[in-house]
Design an enzyme around this catalytic site. Structure first.
Site, PDB file in Angstrom:
ATOM      1  N   TYR A 124      -4.969   4.800   0.519  1.00  0.00           N
ATOM      2  CA  TYR A 124      -6.099   4.024  -0.005  1.00  0.00           C
ATOM      3  C   TYR A 124      -5.638   2.874  -1.510  1.00  0.00           C
ATOM      4  O   TYR A 124      -6.546   2.960  -2.207  1.00  0.00           O
ATOM      5  CB  TYR A 124      -7.086   4.877  -0.413  1.00  0.00           C
ATOM      6  CG  TYR A 124      -7.516   6.019   0.660  1.00  0.00           C
ATOM      7  CD1 TYR A 124      -7.546   5.639   1.868  1.00  0.00           C
ATOM      8  CD2 TYR A 124      -7.300   7.125   0.030  1.00  0.00           C
ATOM      9  CE1 TYR A 124      -7.964   6.727   2.744  1.00  0.00           C
ATOM     10  CE2 TYR A 124      -7.686   8.389   1.076  1.00  0.00           C
ATOM     11  CZ  TYR A 124      -7.922   7.742   2.497  1.00  0.00           C
ATOM     12  OH  TYR A 124      -8.014   8.871   3.088  1.00  0.00           O
ATOM     13  N   HIS A 125      -4.158   2.649  -1.394  1.00  0.00           N
ATOM     14  CA  HIS A 125      -4.080   1.913  -2.723  1.00  0.00           C
ATOM     15  C   HIS A 125      -3.607   0.406  -2.275  1.00  0.00           C
ATOM     16  O   HIS A 125      -2.366   0.036  -2.851  1.00  0.00           O
ATOM     17  CB  HIS A 125      -2.911   2.713  -3.544  1.00  0.00           C
ATOM     18  CG  HIS A 125      -3.413   4.158  -4.129  1.00  0.00           C
ATOM     19  ND1 HIS A 125      -2.506   4.723  -4.116  1.00  0.00           N
ATOM     20  CD2 HIS A 125      -4.475   4.380  -4.153  1.00  0.00           C
ATOM     21  CE1 HIS A 125      -3.414   6.054  -4.491  1.00  0.00           C
ATOM     22  NE2 HIS A 125      -4.538   5.765  -4.497  1.00  0.00           N
ATOM     23  N   PRO A 126      -4.194  -0.408  -1.599  1.00  0.00           N
ATOM     24  CA  PRO A 126      -3.677  -1.622  -1.378  1.00  0.00           C
ATOM     25  C   PRO A 126      -3.949  -2.726  -2.686  1.00  0.00           C
ATOM     26  O   PRO A 126      -4.926  -2.557  -3.267  1.00  0.00           O
ATOM     27  CB  PRO A 126      -4.759  -2.118  -0.160  1.00  0.00           C
ATOM     28  CG  PRO A 126      -5.972  -1.501  -0.265  1.00  0.00           C
ATOM     29  CD  PRO A 126      -5.478  -0.070  -0.845  1.00  0.00           C
ATOM     30  N   ASP A 165       0.783  -1.165   0.009  1.00  0.00           N
ATOM     31  CA  ASP A 165       0.104   0.117  -0.034  1.00  0.00           C
ATOM     32  C   ASP A 165       0.995   1.182   0.074  1.00  0.00           C
ATOM     33  O   ASP A 165       2.189   1.206   0.525  1.00  0.00           O
ATOM     34  CB  ASP A 165      -0.864   0.047   1.166  1.00  0.00           C
ATOM     35  CG  ASP A 165      -2.025   1.145   1.334  1.00  0.00           C
ATOM     36  OD1 ASP A 165      -2.334   1.676   0.111  1.00  0.00           O
ATOM     37  OD2 ASP A 165      -2.401   1.677   2.364  1.00  0.00           O
ATOM     38  N   HIS A 166       0.517   2.499  -0.369  1.00  0.00           N
ATOM     39  CA  HIS A 166       1.129   3.537  -0.396  1.00  0.00           C
ATOM     40  C   HIS A 166       0.766   4.247   0.819  1.00  0.00           C
ATOM     41  O   HIS A 166      -0.555   4.627   1.228  1.00  0.00           O
ATOM     42  CB  HIS A 166       0.387   4.720  -1.538  1.00  0.00           C
ATOM     43  CG  HIS A 166       0.913   4.364  -2.889  1.00  0.00           C
ATOM     44  ND1 HIS A 166       0.258   4.303  -3.921  1.00  0.00           N
ATOM     45  CD2 HIS A 166       2.080   3.400  -3.448  1.00  0.00           C
ATOM     46  CE1 HIS A 166       0.749   3.931  -4.844  1.00  0.00           C
ATOM     47  NE2 HIS A 166       2.008   3.670  -4.758  1.00  0.00           N
TER      48      HIS A 166
END
Ligand SMILES: Cc1cc2nc3c(=O)[nH]c(=O)nc-3n(C[C@H](O)[C@H](O)[C@H](O)COP(=O)(O)OP(=O)(O)OC[C@H]3O[C@@H](n4cnc5c(N)ncnc54)[C@H](O)[C@@H]3O)c2cc1C
Length: 508
Positions: A446-448, A275-276
């Protein structure tokens, strides 16, 4: 997927969505996203386990639980990442996923309202446009970036990704253009497409190595649905691995520990989570021009009556991609989002007054986490261990990136607006203190991805056609299949993957 698979009428397509319809007006007014982040009825509202390197904090992970999924609640930034991200996927053993091979599918999905060149599509279902309203401080942010010697760009998705500029957004005529609006709405009247909402898939049914259907909880009633051809999971980076595990597809020992009968031993399910991780620098503004000072009612009226004003903004209006001094190749390793408002706790904590925020995240972290089951009850949330900063390199990059955040906000361009720093505050200057601030305040942007990764090694879950290894009749098509994070936001790449695989399925 549902649109493309039902397009020529050859197949009967059933779309199952655990959430409801996207009727909430805040979904469609772009600035509504600031409110949506905490709306439980359309949000899975996950939490991670206590994160060891983040002072044992549990991090909030919003995900859309509504038609359109997270594209119905996201910040609408349209970014594809760097071309080398996809060449890397190909080189990891995924034929067909190099940049030149995926570009046609980005273009197929896209209807860019401004840019016409070899990198963009202008006839696809997904409208990509410039923001119709931006806050003057977003322009100031870009002036500040230029003053610091960073290049400016008017396209993060063209020949060169690097630079600072305004994001293009997935909006059509100043409304959010989610996948539900762009793809599903035009297909809803097709006789061969059925959409069931409040239908949570709880298990994939398997007979002798072939997936034959699904077990679904539809409004409290359990039903079984047979599939003649295929089942495609697009439950997202958290739910797709959860559903596989609940179905007995995953690491044998983990399943045994929960008394789930192993249908297919696949050790990679739920692993490789990436994630980010992002940190916000928040500064007070000496002028009342930021979005914190607006009257919500006036914003809403201006929007719903005239489709104008701050209601049309995605709030994260400008940003950039840049290389830190630690960058190992010519790809940017940091991303910035500028928000002309004070942002804390995903916008759930509204700070009084006027201010602005710069986000910064590390684009290709080395840390890896995992999704596992807490129980075999499908209604329980799975266990999310992101393991952020478990690789020291990621923390070094966060520190380097934070210094660039401060550098930009210290530029002369901000002189007429700058008031005291809120987070972390002027007293925080040493590397030790900045690191402590990062541990205390960093959050997911929010980038899993990666929990059903594509590949051909022992930990791969799907092959390059996104078919689950070792089973027939089952694919996964969502952010979970990305083997490594792309250098940017993940919505456009996920849509590209659906375009590519649906085209493949329709050609068979
Ligand atoms: C707050 C937020 C802001 C973001 N901002 C941006 C941005 O600006 N730009 C960008 O590119 N990306 C952004 N993203 C990320 C982007 O939206 C996602 O990467 C993209 O939507 C793909 O996510 P996904 O594949 O994980 O699935 P999702 O989009 O989350 O979709 C999964 C869908 O499956 C449904 N589902 C799950 N389990 C089941 C089940 N068992 N049965 C039936 N249905 C089920 C869910 O309800 C959901 O509708 C953001 C995300 C969030 C949450």
């Amino acid at each position: 997927m549902a649109n493309r698979l039902s397009a020529d009428g050859r197949h009967q397509v059933l779309l199952l969505e655990a959430g409801g319809k996207d009727w909430n007006p805040l979904i469609h007014m772009p600035a509504g996203l600031a409110k949506l982040v905490g709306v439980k009825s359309i949000n899975w509202s996950y939490e991670t386990e206590p994160e060891a390197e983040l002072n044992k904090r549990k991090l909030y992970w919003p995900r859309g639980k509504v038609l359109g999924g997270s594209s119905s609640i996201n910040a609408m930034c349209y970014c594809r990442g760097h071309r080398k991200d996809y060449d890397h996927w190909r080189d990891l053993g995924n034929p067909g996923w190099g940049f030149d091979e995926v570009l046609p599918y980005f273009k197929k999905s896209e209807n860019n309202q401004r840019i016409e060149n070899d990198f963009h599509g202008n006839e696809g279902p997904l409208s990509v446009s410039d923001l119709s309203h931006t806050n003057p401080l977003s322009e100031v942010f870009l002036d500040a970036a230029a003053e610091c010697g960073f290049d400016l760009t008017d396209d993060f998705n063209g020949e060169r990704q690097r630079g600072f500029g305004f994001y293009q957004v997935t909006q059509k005529e100043a409304r959010r253009h989610s996948t539900a609006q762009a793809y599903l709405k035009p297909a809803r009247s097709r006789d061969n497409l059925t959409v069931m909402t409040h239908a949570a898939c709880e298990q994939v049914l398997i007979e002798q190595g072939r997936v034959t259907g699904v077990r679904v909880n539809h409004k409290g009633r359990t039903i079984e649905i047979k599939a003649n051809k295929e089942v495609v999971l697009s439950g997202g980076a958290i739910n797709s691995p959860q559903l596989l595990l609940l179905s007995g597809i995953g690491p044998k020992e983990e399943l045994a520990a929960l008394d789930i009968e192993c249908q297919h031993d696949l050790p990679g399910v739920g692993k490789n989570l990436q994630d980010h991780l992002d940190v916000c620098l928040v500064q007070r503004c000496s002028q009342k021009i930021t979005y914190d000072t607006l009257n919500d009612l006036m914003v809403g009226l201006n929007y719903y009556l005239f489709k104008k004003g701050p209601g049309t903004s995605n709030v994260a209006e400008a940003g950039g991609f840049w290389q830190s001094p630690l960058a190992t190749d010519d790809r940017p390793d940091l991303q910035f989002h500028f928000v002309p408002a004070m942002l804390d706790d995903h916008g759930r904590n509204r700070i009084k007054g006027s201010g602005y925020t710069v986000h910064m995240c590390v684009l290709r972290p080395m840390s890896r986490g995992q999704i596992t089951l807490k129980s075999k009850n499908p209604q329980d949330h799975p266990k999310i261990e992101a393991n952020y900063l478990s690789e020291p390199h990621d923390l070094e990059l966060m520190l380097a990136g934070f210094k660039l955040q401060r550098q930009i906000l210290a530029a002369k361009a901000f002189d007429p607006y700058r008031a005291p720093e809120v987070f972390p505050g002027d007293a925080v200057t040493s590397d030790e203190d900045i690191i402590e601030f990062i541990r205390e305040k960093a959050e997911s942007i929010y980038h899993p991805i990666g929990t059903c990764k594509m590949g051909n090694d022992d930990m791969a879950v799907v092959d390059a056609d996104l078919r689950v290894h070792g089973l027939s009749g089952l694919r996964v098509v969502d952010a979970s299949v990305m083997p490594t994070l792309v250098s940017g936001n993940t919505n456009a790449p996920t849509i590209m993957m659906a375009e590519k695989i649906s085209a493949k399925m329709m050609s068979q």
